[in-house]
Design a protein around this motif. Structure first.
Motif, mmCIF file in Angstrom:
data_model
loop_
_atom_site.group_PDB
_atom_site.id
_atom_site.type_symbol
_atom_site.label_atom_id
_atom_site.label_comp_id
_atom_site.label_asym_id
_atom_site.label_seq_id
_atom_site.Cartn_x
_atom_site.Cartn_y
_atom_site.Cartn_z
ATOM 1 N N UNK A 159 0.834 -1.211 0.000
ATOM 2 C CA UNK A 159 0.000 0.000 0.000
ATOM 3 C C UNK A 159 0.871 1.265 0.000
ATOM 4 N N UNK A 160 1.920 1.224 0.839
ATOM 5 C CA UNK A 160 2.821 2.376 0.925
ATOM 6 C C UNK A 160 3.565 2.564 -0.404
ATOM 7 N N UNK A 161 3.977 1.460 -0.991
ATOM 8 C CA UNK A 161 4.682 1.508 -2.279
ATOM 9 C C UNK A 161 3.815 2.195 -3.340
ATOM 10 N N UNK A 162 2.519 1.820 -3.359
ATOM 11 C CA UNK A 162 1.589 2.400 -4.337
ATOM 12 C C UNK A 162 1.417 3.899 -4.058
ATOM 13 N N UNK A 163 1.258 4.245 -2.769
ATOM 14 C CA UNK A 163 1.113 5.670 -2.407
ATOM 15 C C UNK A 163 2.340 6.464 -2.867
ATOM 16 N N UNK A 164 3.529 5.857 -2.719
ATOM 17 C CA UNK A 164 4.754 6.542 -3.139
ATOM 18 C C UNK A 164 4.730 6.814 -4.644
ATOM 19 N N UNK A 165 4.309 5.791 -5.412
ATOM 20 C CA UNK A 165 4.239 5.965 -6.880
ATOM 21 C C UNK A 165 3.305 7.127 -7.240
ATOM 22 N N UNK A 166 2.139 7.192 -6.551
ATOM 23 C CA UNK A 166 1.155 8.242 -6.866
ATOM 24 C C UNK A 166 1.739 9.618 -6.545
ATOM 25 N N UNK A 167 2.399 9.717 -5.382
ATOM 26 C CA UNK A 167 2.967 11.008 -4.987
ATOM 27 C C UNK A 167 4.099 11.431 -5.935
ATOM 28 N N UNK A 168 4.892 10.444 -6.363
ATOM 29 C CA UNK A 168 5.974 10.774 -7.308
ATOM 30 C C UNK A 168 5.389 11.350 -8.592
ATOM 31 N N UNK A 169 4.285 10.732 -9.038
ATOM 32 C CA UNK A 169 3.640 11.204 -10.266
ATOM 33 C C UNK A 169 3.109 12.622 -10.063
ATOM 34 N N UNK A 170 2.503 12.875 -8.895
ATOM 35 C CA UNK A 170 1.933 14.198 -8.610
ATOM 36 C C UNK A 170 3.034 15.273 -8.649
ATOM 37 N N UNK A 171 4.149 14.965 -7.970
ATOM 38 C CA UNK A 171 5.226 15.957 -7.890
ATOM 39 C C UNK A 171 5.836 16.202 -9.271
ATOM 40 N N UNK A 172 5.897 15.128 -10.070
ATOM 41 C CA UNK A 172 6.512 15.251 -11.394
ATOM 42 C C UNK A 172 5.620 16.050 -12.349
ATOM 43 N N UNK A 173 4.296 15.802 -12.287
ATOM 44 C CA UNK A 173 3.421 16.356 -13.329
ATOM 45 C C UNK A 173 2.652 17.608 -12.921
ATOM 46 N N UNK A 174 2.468 17.835 -11.614
ATOM 47 C CA UNK A 174 1.646 18.985 -11.200
ATOM 48 C C UNK A 174 2.443 20.271 -11.438
ATOM 49 N N UNK A 175 1.989 21.075 -12.390
ATOM 50 C CA UNK A 175 2.763 22.265 -12.752
ATOM 51 C C UNK A 175 2.505 23.430 -11.787
ATOM 52 N N UNK A 176 1.222 23.802 -11.615
ATOM 53 C CA UNK A 176 0.963 24.932 -10.722
ATOM 54 C C UNK A 176 0.315 24.457 -9.422
ATOM 55 N N UNK A 177 0.423 25.322 -8.399
ATOM 56 C CA UNK A 177 -0.104 24.929 -7.086
ATOM 57 C C UNK A 177 -1.634 24.812 -7.149
ATOM 58 N N UNK A 178 -2.193 24.078 -6.174
ATOM 59 C CA UNK A 178 -3.620 23.742 -6.250
ATOM 60 C C UNK A 178 -4.306 23.965 -4.914
ATOM 61 N N UNK A 179 -5.637 24.217 -4.959
ATOM 62 C CA UNK A 179 -6.421 24.235 -3.717
ATOM 63 C C UNK A 179 -7.681 23.400 -3.913
ATOM 64 N N UNK A 180 -7.662 22.562 -4.993
ATOM 65 C CA UNK A 180 -8.810 21.721 -5.315
ATOM 66 C C UNK A 180 -9.096 20.769 -4.153
ATOM 67 N N UNK A 181 -10.282 20.906 -3.497
ATOM 68 C CA UNK A 181 -10.545 20.085 -2.294
ATOM 69 C C UNK A 181 -10.500 18.581 -2.588
ATOM 70 N N UNK A 182 -10.873 18.168 -3.807
ATOM 71 C CA UNK A 182 -10.844 16.728 -4.151
ATOM 72 C C UNK A 182 -9.402 16.225 -4.105
ATOM 73 N N UNK A 183 -8.524 16.996 -4.757
ATOM 74 C CA UNK A 183 -7.104 16.595 -4.766
ATOM 75 C C UNK A 183 -6.537 16.614 -3.353
ATOM 76 N N UNK A 184 -6.811 17.692 -2.608
ATOM 77 C CA UNK A 184 -6.230 17.827 -1.269
ATOM 78 C C UNK A 184 -6.650 16.679 -0.363
ATOM 79 N N UNK A 185 -7.955 16.374 -0.344
ATOM 80 C CA UNK A 185 -8.420 15.307 0.545
ATOM 81 C C UNK A 185 -7.812 13.968 0.175
ATOM 82 N N UNK A 186 -7.795 13.690 -1.140
ATOM 83 C CA UNK A 186 -7.255 12.390 -1.580
ATOM 84 C C UNK A 186 -5.769 12.292 -1.246
ATOM 85 N N UNK A 187 -5.018 13.340 -1.554
ATOM 86 C CA UNK A 187 -3.568 13.263 -1.333
ATOM 87 C C UNK A 187 -3.207 13.317 0.143
ATOM 88 N N UNK A 188 -4.001 14.030 0.943
ATOM 89 C CA UNK A 188 -3.748 14.000 2.399
ATOM 90 C C UNK A 188 -3.925 12.581 2.911
#
Length: 960
Positions: free
Chosen positions: A579-608
């Motif tokens: 589970x942790x391994x999968x979470x790491x992959x998702x976060x790596x993708x987010x950091x790599x691809x997210x260009x501008x900062x966000x306040x989207x509540x859907x993204x924030x809740x899921x990533x928190x």
């Protein structure tokens, strides 16, 4: 003496003017340093025989001859570029390289050919068994031969040994587990190498024959592909040993044969040895070992004749027709292709003949003999057919490599004509180019639908098709139909393992060509199949692969989290490390691809939620590296969150994050920095003039930092953050809060340990402490005194702490710190300080140069000077004289830069220090000379005439 000034008064503005570099006007003309360099080609005549050079006619007509270009013959490396631009020469070289490459193409195998070695591991992992295996092992004792016996005796012994091998002297080892069997084969491989290195060639041959015989045994049929891999490893070793042995016999006058040697350049001894090997092998009675061992040394034909290999391949291909068991035969064909591709990839004809032979005997697979064998071993037909895949895949891969489209189409048609051809169909899809398959996707789906249900498993056919479609795109109009046809079959699969193996492949196709709606449907289907009986527990690798594919194609996170089945899909990962391994992959993708900062509540809740999962996996056993990595991912997320001008919302987010990630120190550090940044952003928006509301908000930010810092374990992190946060509080006019930070830092200094851990190694802490204190002093200059505390209460407090700190005996850091304190005190006596904090009154304004204030500073100066001199006295021993000399000069320079040398006491002190530095011959003469020159230069400046007298009082001592 307190009425005497210690510090000289400074005019910082004029000093800065004096120190500025002199500006010189430059006329660039045509010259510019960034302009491209133009090379002028110089044409030089060849040297004449006697070695006298004829004159050079260069395009930059210079009267002087350039000695270098005359030697280089006009081919200096830069002129070569000019020549390279000449179209005539360029095309000629390109033609020759192209011809050479075409020649290579036909004769050698390129990097785009997937080698056998990459398939080994997969086969060994896939074809396993729990049944007991047996192996026949010869008594490879190797009788000692007597050296003195005649040659005929030796020959007779060898022949007897070979007969001995074929008849008896073998014992069968029964009831071996698969691991035992593999170990036994490895032992045989080792004993082959040992026998060879101890020059027991017959014993080596015996071992190889013995091993190849094992390939005729199909008693545990599902292990056969793995057995083939293990035994052909031994054959490959043997082939290499024989080839290298004969090659080493061709070395003459220490010159070995080139790679593309011709048989004529091989000496007679080597040829005879080579023939001897072929004759030995020809006398093996059984077909299978005879075939395999000859195939293993096929390359040795190069020593005998140019056409040797091309004559041997068809003969060996025909020999395979004598093997009755279709499974054994197809692996023999695969081995022949493997050796053929290695030694003569240009002989494609033999490979094709090999395959067409196989097609002719294909119907044997469904014959009675095979059916009876399967009944005895209670193996189902679909499982039996999958045993053929590695061999047929390999044969087809060899044939299809760089083959023209026509040949591929012809082979496909041939396969179509055979009944029950699912097995072949699968291999065609595995071996042919993905573009070829993708372009004919609908044809293949048609053929798959026609296949017999009872034969080769259909889901494997769809998996093979899916693998091709992940690499190449089918025609646009067919895409949806292909997905529907495939998914109809896949969704009906009852066995979760079969289902997930197919679904994993087709997820990529879906993500690649369709929208989130289709991806959502596919994920929902996977959840539906894998949740009953917790089937997901046996499929973590495939489920991880699915997640990886989804985030590779959908990296817009607001889109990703609007796929409503994405988070429920994550819930199937119930094993913590996965589970942790999968979470790491998702976060790596987010950091790599997210260009501008966000306040989207859907993204924030899921990533928190995802970051919380990573954080909660940390325990006492977690490695430091792992913690660092998790913290870096969480920090990457925190930095990407921004609520724009809604600063209060931003602070609430940081407060929530602090409560969620309290076990990871780097995350807390990041949060403190982020909150400090938020306070400074507020100041920027208000242009430094806080309203009641923003002043309260900034104090809230400061309070956040003040209560978070003590929870950190690293002492220097705490010290630096106290200092940094104090500076932020000061900048926002929160004076009492700034004082609190600085007091906390002062009271923390005594706790600094002698050694600290830096990157896992223990290091002395004094250098770090020295650096911190110097930073601290420069901040203390602008911190105003508290009305209810004494004059310079923070500086005094810090000095007391430094005084009580126990320094290492061999360290002079205490003195270096004290000299820095003198720099600070000197700066504090000035009428206007060198720098200020905007909207904060420092002591220069508060005291306005009050004499009592200056007297206090002078008292402090005297105390500090006394401390330094005491320390210098303690360095009077023999072994510390060098340190004494260095420190004396260091202190002298401090007085020179910051002291008022019209003060007689200071003037005398500086002379004494100068003499002390040179007293025992440790001073660097150059440095002393330069220092004296500097003093003389300074004496010429206005109000510096007293330096003239000083210079006269500073003698230079000779080294003696």
């Amino acid at each position: 003496s307190s009425c005497l000034r210690h510090a000289r008064s400074r005019n910082y503005v004029s000093e800065s003017e004096v120190c500025k570099l002199e500006s010189v006007s430059l006329d660039f003309g045509d010259y510019h340093p960034l302009k491209p360099i133009t090379v002028t080609e110089s044409k030089t005549k060849k040297m004449n025989r006697k070695g006298s050079t004829s004159s050079t006619s260069s395009s930059s007509s210079s009267s002087m001859m350039d000695p270098l270009s005359s030697v280089l013959d006009g081919t200096d490396p830069l002129s070569l570029f000019a020549a390279a631009a000449d179209p005539v020469t360029t095309t000629a070289t390109m033609d020759s390289t192209r011809k050479k490459r075409d020649k290579d193409d036909s004769s050698a195998v390129g990097t785009d050919f997937e080698p056998w070695s990459s398939k080994r591991g997969e086969i060994l992992a896939r074809y396993t068994t729990t049944e007991k295996l047996s192996i026949v092992s010869g008594s490879f004792s190797g009788k000692p031969t007597t050296t003195g016996s005649a040659v005929s005796e030796k020959v007779r012994t060898r022949l007897e040994e070979l007969d001995d091998l074929e008849e008896g002297s073998q014992k069968e080892l029964l009831n071996l587990t698969q691991q035992d069997y593999m170990n036994r084969i490895e032992e045989l491989n080792q004993s082959l190498k040992d026998a060879w290195s101890s020059d027991q060639k017959v014993k080596a041959l015996k071992i190889v024959i013995q091993c190849s015989k094992l390939l005729s045994d199909t008693t545990v049929i599902q292990f056969y592909p793995s057995k083939f891999v293990l035994i052909t490893d031994i054959l490959d070793t043997f082939g290499k040993l024989v080839y290298e042995r004969i090659l080493s016999m061709c070395v003459e006058n220490r010159v070995s044969l080139p790679d593309n040697f011709s048989p004529e350049s091989v000496n007679d001894t080597a040829k005879e040895t080579c023939l001897n090997w072929f004759f030995k092998i020809a006398s093996i009675r059984e077909l299978i070992p005879r075939f395999y061992v000859e195939a293993a040394i096929l390359k040795c034909n190069k020593f005998l004749s140019k056409t040797g290999i091309s004559e041997c391949l068809p003969r060996l291909t025909s020999m395979i027709r004598g093997i009755g068991d279709p499974l054994v035969a197809v692996y023999a064909r695969a081995y022949l292709c493997r050796v053929g591709m290695e030694v003569a990839p240009q002989l494609k004809e033999s490979l094709n003949k090999n395959f067409f032979d196989f097609l002719l005997t294909f119907k044997q697979i469904h014959g009675d003999t095979v059916q009876n064998q399967l009944v005895v071993q209670s193996v189902e037909m679909p499982l039996y057919l999958t045993l053929y895949s590695p061999a047929i895949d390999w044969i087809l891969q060899c044939i299809a490599y760089r083959a023209p489209e026509v040949l591929l189409t012809e082979m496909m048609e041939r396969c179509k004509k055979l009944g029950n051809n699912a097995l072949l169909l699968n291999s065609v899809m595995s071996a042919f180019r993905a573009e070829f398959i993708a372009a004919r996707s609908m044809d293949f789906i048609g053929m798959i639908k026609e296949c017999d249900e009872s034969g080769f498993p259909k889901h494997l056919l769809f998996r093979s098709l899916g693998l091709n479609l992940a690499l190449a795109d089918p025609p646009e109009n067919d895409r949806l139909q292909i997905l529907n046809e495939a998914w109809k079959v896949i969704t009906k699969l009852k066995n979760p393992q079969d289902y997930i193996n197919c679904a994993e492949v087709w997820v990529e196709y879906t993500c690649r060509h369709f929208t989130k709606r289709e991806v959502n449907t596919v994920l929902a289907d996977v959840i539906k199949h894998m949740t009953p009986d917790r089937a997901f527990e046996d499929a973590y690798p495939q489920l991880q692969s699915i997640i990886q594919k989804v985030i590779t194609y959908i990296y817009d996170f607001s889109l990703l989290f609007s796929v409503e089945k994405f988070l429920p899909f994550l819930d199937m990962f119930q094993k913590e490390n996965v589970r942790v391994e999968v979470c790491k992959r998702i976060m790596e993708s987010f950091i790599k691809h997210q260009q501008e900062s966000t306040k989207d509540p859907v993204i924030l809740n899921a990533l928190l939620h995802i970051c919380k999962t990573m954080h909660d996996s940390v325990n006492a056993l977690t490695l430091e590296d792992e913690k660092r990595m998790l913290a870096a991912l969480i920090n990457g997320f925190i930095k990407m969150v921004s609520f724009g001008r809604d600063f209060e919302q931003q602070l609430s987010f940081y407060v929530e994050a602090r409560s969620m990630f309290c076990n990871l120190e780097p995350v807390l550090v990041q949060l403190i920095h982020s909150v400090n940044q938020l306070a400074m952003e507020t100041r920027k928006v208000m242009k430094g003039n806080h309203s009641r509301k923003t002043a309260a908000f900034v104090r809230a930010c400061v309070a956040f930092c003040f209560i978070t810092i003590p929870s950190l374990s690293s002492i220097f992190t705490r010290l630096n953050l106290y200092l940094h946060s104090g500076q932020v509080a000061l900048a926002n006019q929160c004076l009492s809060q700034a004082d609190a930070f600085f007091k906390a830092a002062v009271s923390l200094v005594p706790e600094v340990p002698k050694m600290i851990s830096v990157d896992g190694k223990m290091r002395p802490s004094d250098a770090f402490l020295l650096e911190f204190l110097c930073n601290f002093f420069s901040t203390l200059l602008v911190v105003p005194d508290h009305p209810e505390q004494g004059v310079l209460f923070l500086v005094r407090g810090l000095l007391n702490v430094i005084q009580d700190y126990t320094w290492e005996d061999n360290s002079d850091d205490k003195v270096r710190i004290y000299t820095n304190v003198l720099h600070l005190l000197s700066a504090m006596t000035q009428e206007a300080y060198i720098y200020h904090v905007d909207k904060v009154d420092s002591n220069d304004t508060l005291y306005g140069g009050d004499s009592k204030f200056l007297a206090e500073i002078n008292k402090l100066c005297e105390t500090v000077i006394a401390q330094i001199l005491d320390h210098l006295k303690t360095l009077g021993k023999e072994e510390t004289l060098k340190r004494q000399s260095q420190l004396a000069l260091y202190f002298f320079n401090t007085i020179l830069a910051h002291g008022d040398l019209r003060n007689n006491k200071l003037n005398q002190l500086s002379v004494n220090l100068w003499n002390l530095a040179q007293k025992h011959g440790f001073a660097d003469t150059k440095t002393m000379v330069k220092t004296l020159e500097y003093i003389k230069r300074r004496s010429k400046q206005p109000e510096m005439s007293h330096f003239t007298d000083l210079a006269l009082r500073l003698p230079l001592q000779s080294r003696t």
